[in-house]
Design an enzyme around this catalytic site. Structure first.
Site, PDB file in Angstrom:
ATOM      1  N   VAL A 159       0.827  -1.207   0.000  1.00 34.43           N
ATOM      2  CA  VAL A 159       0.000   0.000   0.000  1.00 34.43           C
ATOM      3  C   VAL A 159       0.863   1.260   0.000  1.00 34.43           C
ATOM      4  CG1 VAL A 159      -1.687   1.343   1.308  1.00 34.43           C
ATOM      5  CG2 VAL A 159      -1.941  -1.137   1.126  1.00 34.43           C
ATOM      6  N   ASP A 211      10.853   3.176   5.797  1.00 33.57           N
ATOM      7  CA  ASP A 211      10.468   1.852   6.278  1.00 33.57           C
ATOM      8  C   ASP A 211      11.581   1.332   7.183  1.00 33.57           C
ATOM      9  OD1 ASP A 211       8.270  -0.417   5.041  1.00 33.57           O
ATOM     10  OD2 ASP A 211       9.914  -1.193   6.250  1.00 33.57           O
ATOM     11  N   ARG A 231      14.178  -4.022   2.287  1.00 28.90           N
ATOM     12  CA  ARG A 231      13.153  -3.496   1.381  1.00 28.90           C
ATOM     13  C   ARG A 231      13.566  -2.140   0.834  1.00 28.90           C
ATOM     14  NH1 ARG A 231       7.419  -3.265   4.008  1.00 28.90           N
ATOM     15  NH2 ARG A 231       7.457  -5.468   3.439  1.00 28.90           N
ATOM     16  N   THR A 258      -1.924  -3.951   9.527  1.00 26.78           N
ATOM     17  CA  THR A 258      -2.694  -4.160  10.762  1.00 26.78           C
ATOM     18  C   THR A 258      -3.251  -5.586  10.746  1.00 26.78           C
ATOM     19  OG1 THR A 258      -4.526  -3.040   9.619  1.00 26.78           O
ATOM     20  CG2 THR A 258      -3.336  -1.787  11.274  1.00 26.78           C
ATOM     21  N   THR A 297      -5.679   0.106   8.296  1.00 23.78           N
ATOM     22  CA  THR A 297      -7.036  -0.291   8.669  1.00 23.78           C
ATOM     23  C   THR A 297      -7.120  -0.571  10.164  1.00 23.78           C
ATOM     24  OG1 THR A 297      -7.367  -1.277   6.488  1.00 23.78           O
ATOM     25  CG2 THR A 297      -8.894  -1.930   8.241  1.00 23.78           C
ATOM     26  N   CYS A 306      -6.913  -7.617   3.900  1.00 23.36           N
ATOM     27  CA  CYS A 306      -8.108  -6.788   4.109  1.00 23.36           C
ATOM     28  C   CYS A 306      -9.343  -7.615   4.454  1.00 23.36           C
ATOM     29  CB  CYS A 306      -8.381  -5.938   2.861  1.00 23.36           C
ATOM     30  SG  CYS A 306      -7.286  -4.521   2.678  1.00 23.36           S
ATOM     31  N   ARG A 308       0.257 -12.731   2.178  1.00 25.23           N
ATOM     32  CA  ARG A 308      -0.262 -12.458   3.518  1.00 25.23           C
ATOM     33  C   ARG A 308      -1.612 -13.124   3.747  1.00 25.23           C
ATOM     34  NH1 ARG A 308      -0.098  -6.074   3.685  1.00 25.23           N
ATOM     35  NH2 ARG A 308      -0.640  -6.440   1.496  1.00 25.23           N
TER      36      ARG A 308
END
Length: 441
Positions: free
Chosen positions: A24, A42, A47, A91, A126, A266, A337
């Site tokens: 995201v 980050d 990464r 999250t 979220t 999500c 994920r």
């Protein structure tokens, strides 16, 4: 103090910072960098170094990573240079399905330690309604010594990026935005309008914006759960689920949902954030949690169906070679994920079946670290007794029946070749004509 933030960003006098550069955060940073100065932060040094070297492991922006002007860093001190900070950390949920706010709390602490007066902080992660104001603000105030609403301000704008989707990209998805007061809300809206071509939708307060995200994904989860329950019923009735749904979808008000494995960051997670908030207020979900229960059971249902098909074909499941095509949570995306394919794997292992798993999209190290799965290159797949096509990658979707047959043992007749089509990728007439024993969700 805050009124010049937008103009400063546009003129290049100040910078926007993105905290969290995953599926995201990184695309958001890259998109904003086309218009203003952006710092991408980050804590994952590996990464950050990949991005600096033009490598996009998420595959969300592809070649654009090589030309972006985002200033990638793992030095938290650089956040002091920003007047506008966006937080896009994950999250997840804990083992007991309660919200894991660790990443959000950690990001809040880092921001607080590196916050300059006059900054606006916007969370995209979220969360359930209340987290931004009740959890994040106190941490940032404690770490910074600065008062929210006086020295800095806060807002919330739920992320809506769909990993692996090249059509519904960040600029084309309307963005819900909110602020702690009218001033911050207007500024936040103007900043996001820089990159959101579809426009922004301003809601009256932060809690409402937080609720929008968990409600929209809970709605999808419930609809898919209904389809999964229909699939189970159709299986018991001995009729094809997809044919039933195709018939239903001829009516104008059909919603078009299909059964499937519901994982990811999500839809497979957000409902738990909403029901947790309800529980804290004394209300126990009657529908949402039951939908989650159905969807969380589908991996085991697919595995049990595969075992049943093998037994019906006269095979001993324990002695059969089972191959699974795909481990990511969705098609044409490297994101693993909360992959529900792992529920299929774990269920098969309960019957002493060690499946061979392949997925050219997935990161081999991540699959090993997260799920203990040693992925095998697709070219090495052969001599299978049962093939479970679990993910709808284009490479699998485009395979002909002849190509699929090459994955099986050559010394068994077609009727003993078990094909489990989880995503209903293949036409029913082709499956029947193939002579293979097939099952699809």
């Amino acid at each position: 103090m805050f009124e010049n933030i937008y103009n400063n960003l546009i003129s290049g006098k100040s910078k926007l910072a993105l905290v969290g550069l995953g599926y995201v955060g990184m695309p958001i940073a890259v998109e904003f960098a086309k218009h203003i100065k952006v710092i991408g932060f980050d804590i994952n040094e590996k990464r950050v170094n990949e991005y600096r070297n033009g490598i996009d492991a998420t595959n969300e922006v592809g070649e654009a990573i090589k030309n972006t002007t985002v200033d990638f860093t793992y030095d938290a001190n650089r956040l002091k240079e920003a007047e506008f900070i966006i937080v896009a950390v994950p999250t997840p949920v804990n083992e007991d399905k309660t919200p894991n706010l660790g990443p959000v709390e950690g990001a809040s602490k880092i921001i607080g330690q590196n916050l300059s007066p006059g900054t606006i902080v916007v969370f995209e992660s979220t969360v359930y309604p209340g987290v931004t104001e009740d959890v994040c603000i106190p941490i940032i105030e404690r770490e910074s010594g600065l008062k929210c609403g006086v020295d800095w301000k806060i807002g919330y704008s739920p992320e809506r990026i769909n990993p692996g989707d090249s059509v519904h990209t960040l600029p084309s998805i309307q963005k819900v935005v909110s602020g702690m007061d009218e001033e911050s809300a207007i500024i936040i809206k103007k900043v996001y309008d820089i990159v959101i071509k579809a426009g922004t939708f301003l809601v009256s307060n932060i809690k409402t914006a937080e609720a929008v995200k968990v409600v929209e994904n809970s709605q999808r989860d419930i609809n898919i759960a209904f389809m999964n329950e229909i699939a189970i019923i159709c299986d018991k009735l001995g009729i094809d689920t997809i044919e039933v749904l195709d018939g239903m979808n001829t009516k104008w008000n059909a919603l078009g949902f299909k059964p499937g494995l519901v994982g990811g960051h999500c839809i497979g997670v957000d409902p738990y954030y909403l029901t947790n908030a309800a529980e804290m207020l004394g209300y126990h979900s009657q529908i949402i949690l039951n939908g989650r229960k159905v969807n969380d059971s589908m991996g085991a249902f697919v595995a049990d169906s595969a075992i049943k098909q093998m037994i019906e074909a006269g095979k001993a499941p324990k002695k059969s070679k089972v191959v699974i095509l795909g481990i990511t949570f969705k098609e044409n995306c490297p994101d693993t994920r909360n992959s529900k394919v792992c529920d299929i794997i774990n269920r098969l292992k309960e019957f002493d079946i060690e499946p061979i798993v392949t997925d050219e999209w997935a990161d081999y190290e991540v699959a090993k670290d997260e799920y203990g799965v040693d992925l095998v290159p697709f070219k090495e797949i052969c001599d299978a007794d049962c093939v479970i096509v679990a993910v709808g990658h284009n490479t699998y979707r485009s395979m002909s029946m002849m190509q699929l047959k090459k994955l099986f043992r050559k010394d068994i007749p077609d009727e003993e070749k078990i094909l489990i089509d989880v995503k209903s990728l293949y036409r029913i007439d082709e499956l029947k004509a193939s002579g293979m024993k097939y099952w699809r969700l």
